[in-house]
Scaffold this active site. Structure first.
Site, PDB file in Angstrom:
ATOM      1  N   GLN A 262      27.314  72.471  85.013  1.00  0.00           N
ATOM      2  CA  GLN A 262      26.570  73.498  85.239  1.00  0.00           C
ATOM      3  C   GLN A 262      25.429  73.876  84.311  1.00  0.00           C
ATOM      4  O   GLN A 262      24.357  73.895  84.439  1.00  0.00           O
ATOM      5  CB  GLN A 262      27.244  74.679  85.653  1.00  0.00           C
TER       6      GLN A 262
ATOM      7  N   LEU B  29      37.056  77.151  88.908  1.00  0.00           N
ATOM      8  CA  LEU B  29      35.976  77.405  87.824  1.00  0.00           C
ATOM      9  C   LEU B  29      36.603  76.992  86.494  1.00  0.00           C
ATOM     10  O   LEU B  29      37.111  77.867  85.814  1.00  0.00           O
ATOM     11  CB  LEU B  29      35.284  78.553  87.869  1.00  0.00           C
ATOM     12  N   ALA B  30      36.808  75.670  86.311  1.00  0.00           N
ATOM     13  CA  ALA B  30      37.648  75.108  84.950  1.00  0.00           C
ATOM     14  C   ALA B  30      36.986  73.666  84.586  1.00  0.00           C
ATOM     15  O   ALA B  30      37.354  72.708  85.200  1.00  0.00           O
ATOM     16  CB  ALA B  30      38.947  75.236  85.372  1.00  0.00           C
ATOM     17  N   GLU B  31      36.236  73.687  83.484  1.00  0.00           N
ATOM     18  CA  GLU B  31      35.781  72.556  83.315  1.00  0.00           C
ATOM     19  C   GLU B  31      36.603  71.406  82.783  1.00  0.00           C
ATOM     20  O   GLU B  31      36.372  70.032  83.103  1.00  0.00           O
ATOM     21  CB  GLU B  31      34.428  72.662  82.294  1.00  0.00           C
TER      22      GLU B  31
ATOM     23  N   HIS C  38      22.956  78.967  77.744  1.00  0.00           N
ATOM     24  CA  HIS C  38      22.241  78.399  78.593  1.00  0.00           C
ATOM     25  C   HIS C  38      21.506  77.391  78.144  1.00  0.00           C
ATOM     26  O   HIS C  38      20.644  76.619  79.000  1.00  0.00           O
ATOM     27  CB  HIS C  38      21.759  79.215  79.429  1.00  0.00           C
TER      28      HIS C  38
ATOM     29  N   GLU D 151      31.229  72.989  90.052  1.00  0.00           N
ATOM     30  CA  GLU D 151      31.075  74.259  90.462  1.00  0.00           C
ATOM     31  C   GLU D 151      29.649  74.569  91.204  1.00  0.00           C
ATOM     32  O   GLU D 151      28.783  74.243  90.625  1.00  0.00           O
ATOM     33  CB  GLU D 151      31.102  75.391  88.983  1.00  0.00           C
TER      34      GLU D 151
END
Lengths: 335, 378
Positions: free
Chosen positions: A81, A57-59, A128, A28
């Site tokens: 990310q 956007l899809a891990e 995060h 991403e």
């Protein structure tokens, strides 16, 4: 040349892609943007959208597609990310990435790298800053690597890309801006080798990733107080270097493990177990730990109370029974 | 199941150039050539599709007869304790065989645990194909040599792998297609959707074959989806989709061949939903009387894909009594060999525990292998 750790990772990817056109980078925001931490900066421009590209956007899809590409002749490097955003990919990692070689009796290896920016200390908001290394280290079939120096960032990432097995490459976010004088390319010790970053004789600090600079700073501070601490940087959690760790602890007779992750059932717990198995008769005190509390990672308002810092490391070293008195914290009935 | 008339698939389009937008949607009714008894289906139920060649249908017939006999043998071996578990695909022969016959040897197949019959049709040795279900730690066959991924147990997680393999081949300029087998339950998993999306975005040559057999173990389709059909899930990702009578071997072969060749020609991924039925319980350990009626099972048995194909070929004089007897005899001989070769307990070398975790065992694994060897030597 002064290089940041982030730039060293970038150079490692660039050099790997130049040398081997089966090496791909995707995930991403890794294309035009160069990654949210700029680790893939300039790669799409140099190698084209065929070799460094953005994905949906899809891990799980990212890692799953990398599995297929690794099955069919490529060496994918994918970026997750942020630590906590890799969780959607966990089933792919645990059920397929880690097991493919075994479930095909060696017929299908997966030479792929999953890069995971991890841990805290950069003021990130929730989700995060997780230290997620234990999930991967606990999963047989994965190699788990986490550089703490600029030279290691370059060398270990090159080794990860070249490795025949899948590597979860954990990048401590707060170290992206760490600088060092390094001439690239550089080759440091291989996977499975811990390194003594600072020699000492009174106690051993075992650390990895974001905790290594903390341990080194603590050792400097301790030296000023007349205490000689040795610092071992693990570098790779899997394979684990029992020899270097045990040799250091047998020499010093005391050990503190420093890790940012929550302690309970964590990598730090594994290290303590391995040290006491191998070094019990050399120990003058129980092996202690300095870790994050067993709480969800606290965003910036509270993170300073959470992150293992120099003072907490020094306080813990003080509890290593220097005067033969038992550690009051763990005495029966002490709480 | 209701479908909206305005979503009807155009009846004549080229295989390699799907029409834009609404052309992505499946036909209002599943494509079929045959009625439930193997006679011609009324009207234009087969749409734009051509009847497969007699030669292909004969190969399909032989493979389906053999596949069913193999399936029955595997179920029997499970009851005798020779297999740890066996998820039967009885009743789904048209999908199992159709998927394999639509592919070239150089294409990739991504099967699930229910698709051992497809492995047999692919030419994989039956003992190798049953290795996993005997309780071994590996898939038994060489995926690289057979271009067949290990049977996937976690649902739909192999779908993104098919996308990666297909995309990798296309990047090298090869015309390889990957076909991934999924069940109705698997369409609820996130990886199914991520794979459709990735395949469409990267225009990867992947065919997604959903064998909708009505149940995910015990849970009926109505609890998996409120969509008009499972094939309708393709349009949201820009994937052309089709619905097929999964018990009509002509329709399965026609649609799957078309989908594979469309993907091969650069038309992007295709989603095919086959309406079929799992005649047997989920596995030998399942009790299907707890969740479905006997009458429902019997109704589906009357739409048997082998009987329908046999009736169709016989009606055209393309299958004789001798041909049928030969197919059954070959299947019987195959089953006998499987039975004999699986007559012994599966065994394993404990040293293999450590051999393939990594390309080279870590020092810790070497150490543990030594400890186990010492333990066994005592």
């Amino acid at each position: 040349m002064t290089v940041t750790l982030g730039k060293a990772l970038n150079a490692a990817l660039r050099d790997a892609m130049r040398e081997d056109d089966t090496v791909l980078m995707f995930g991403e925001d890794v294309g035009a943007l160069g990654g949210v931490f700029r680790v893939t900066d300039g790669l799409a421009a140099e190698f084209g959208d065929d070799r460094c590209f953005d994905t949906p956007l899809a891990e799980s899809g990212i890692v799953g597609m990398a599995v297929g590409m690794a099955m069919n002749g490529f060496r994918p490097v994918v970026e997750m990310q942020f630590d906590a955003f890799a969780y959607p990919a966990f089933e792919q990692i645990a059920s397929h990435v880690a097991k493919m070689r075994n479930r095909t009796r060696g017929a299908v290896g997966l030479p792929m790298v999953i890069r995971v920016p991890y841990a805290g200390g950069i003021g990130g908001v929730e989700h995060h800053s997780d230290s997620s290394e234990a999930y991967y280290a606990h999963t047989p079939g994965l190699k788990v690597v986490t550089p703490a120096t600029v030279a290691d960032a370059y060398s270990l990432l090159r080794e990860a890309v070249a490795d025949p097995d899948p590597v979860v490459f954990m990048e401590a976010k707060k170290l992206y801006w760490a600088k060092d004088e390094v001439a690239l390319p550089v080759t440091t010790e291989p996977f499975g080798t811990a390194v003594v970053r600072r020699e000492g004789s009174d106690a051993t600090l075992v650390a990895y990733g974001p905790a290594v600079p903390v341990a080194l700073e603590a050792a400097s501070a301790a030296a000023a107080e007349g205490r000689s601490l040795e610092v071992v940087d693990l570098r790779t959690l899997v394979p684990f270097d029992d020899e270097t760790v045990a040799a250091s602890v047998r020499k010093t007779g005391r050990c503190v493990v420093v890790a940012e992750a929550a302690g309970f059932a964590g990598v730090s717990a594994e290290i303590v177990a391995r040290v006491q198995e191998r070094c019990f008769h050399s120990l003058w005190a129980p092996v202690l730990r300095v870790t994050g509390w067993d709480v969800p990672y606290p965003p910036p308002v509270l993170e300073k109370y959470h992150l293992p810092g120099v003072d907490r490391v020094l306080d813990t070293v003080d509890r290593l029974q220097w005067d033969d008195a038992p550690d009051p914290r763990f005495l029966a009935g002490s709480r | 199941m209701t479908t909206q008339a305005e979503h009807r698939m155009p009846t004549a389009t080229s295989a390699s150039a799907p029409p834009a937008d609404a052309g992505l949607l499946p036909s209002a009714e599943p494509v079929r050539f045959l009625d439930d008894d193997g006679g011609p289906a009324p009207g234009d139920a087969h749409g734009r599709y051509e009847r497969p060649s007699t030669e292909l249908l004969r190969r399909a017939y032989d493979a389906m007869v053999l596949g069913r006999r193999f399936d029955a043998q595997a179920t029997a071996l499970t009851k005798q304790g020779r297999l740890a578990v066996y998820p039967s695909s009885r009743g789904q022969e048209a999908g199992e065989i159709g998927a394999v016959l639509a592919l070239r040897e150089t294409d990739w197949l991504f099967p699930t645990y229910r698709d051992t019959m497809a492995l047999i049709a692919r030419g994989i040795d039956p003992v190798e194909a049953l290795t996993l279900l005997r309780g071994s730690w590996h898939c038994g066959y060489d995926p690289m040599a057979t271009r067949t991924a290990p049977q996937c147990t976690p649902l739909a997680t192999h779908a993104p792998h098919a996308v990666g393999v297909a995309h990798a081949a296309r990047r090298r300029g090869e015309d390889t297609v990957a076909l991934v087998l999924i069940g109705d339950g698997g369409t609820s998993e996130g990886d199914f959707h991520e794979a459709l999306n990735f395949a469409a975005v990267f225009h990867a040559p992947v065919v997604f074959l959903v064998q909708n057999n009505g149940y995910a173990i015990s849970v009926p389709l109505s609890r998996q989806t409120a969509a008009p059909s499972l094939a309708h899930k393709g349009v949201g990702y820009g994937v052309r989709s089709e619905r097929v009578d999964g018990n009509d071997p002509l329709a399965m072969l026609a649609v799957l061949t078309d989908a594979v060749e469309s993907a091969r020609a650069g038309g992007g991924p295709v989603l095919v939903e086959a309406h079929t039925y799992r005649v047997e319980p989920h596995t030998n350990a399942d009790d299907d009387a707890r969740y479905r009626d006997h009458d429902e099972v019997e109704a589906w048995k009357r739409r048997d894909p082998i009987a329908r194909l046999e009736a169709h070929l016989r009606s055209r004089g393309e299958l004789s009594d001798d041909d049928v007897a030969a197919a059954r005899s070959a299947a019987e001989e195959f089953a006998t060999q499987v039975r004999e070769r699986l007559s012994e307990e599966a065994t394993g070398d404990p040293a293999d525990l450590f051999a393939h975790v990594y390309a080279e065992p870590t020092p810790q694994l070497r150490e543990q292998a030594g400890w186990l060897a010492e333990e066994l030597a005592r």
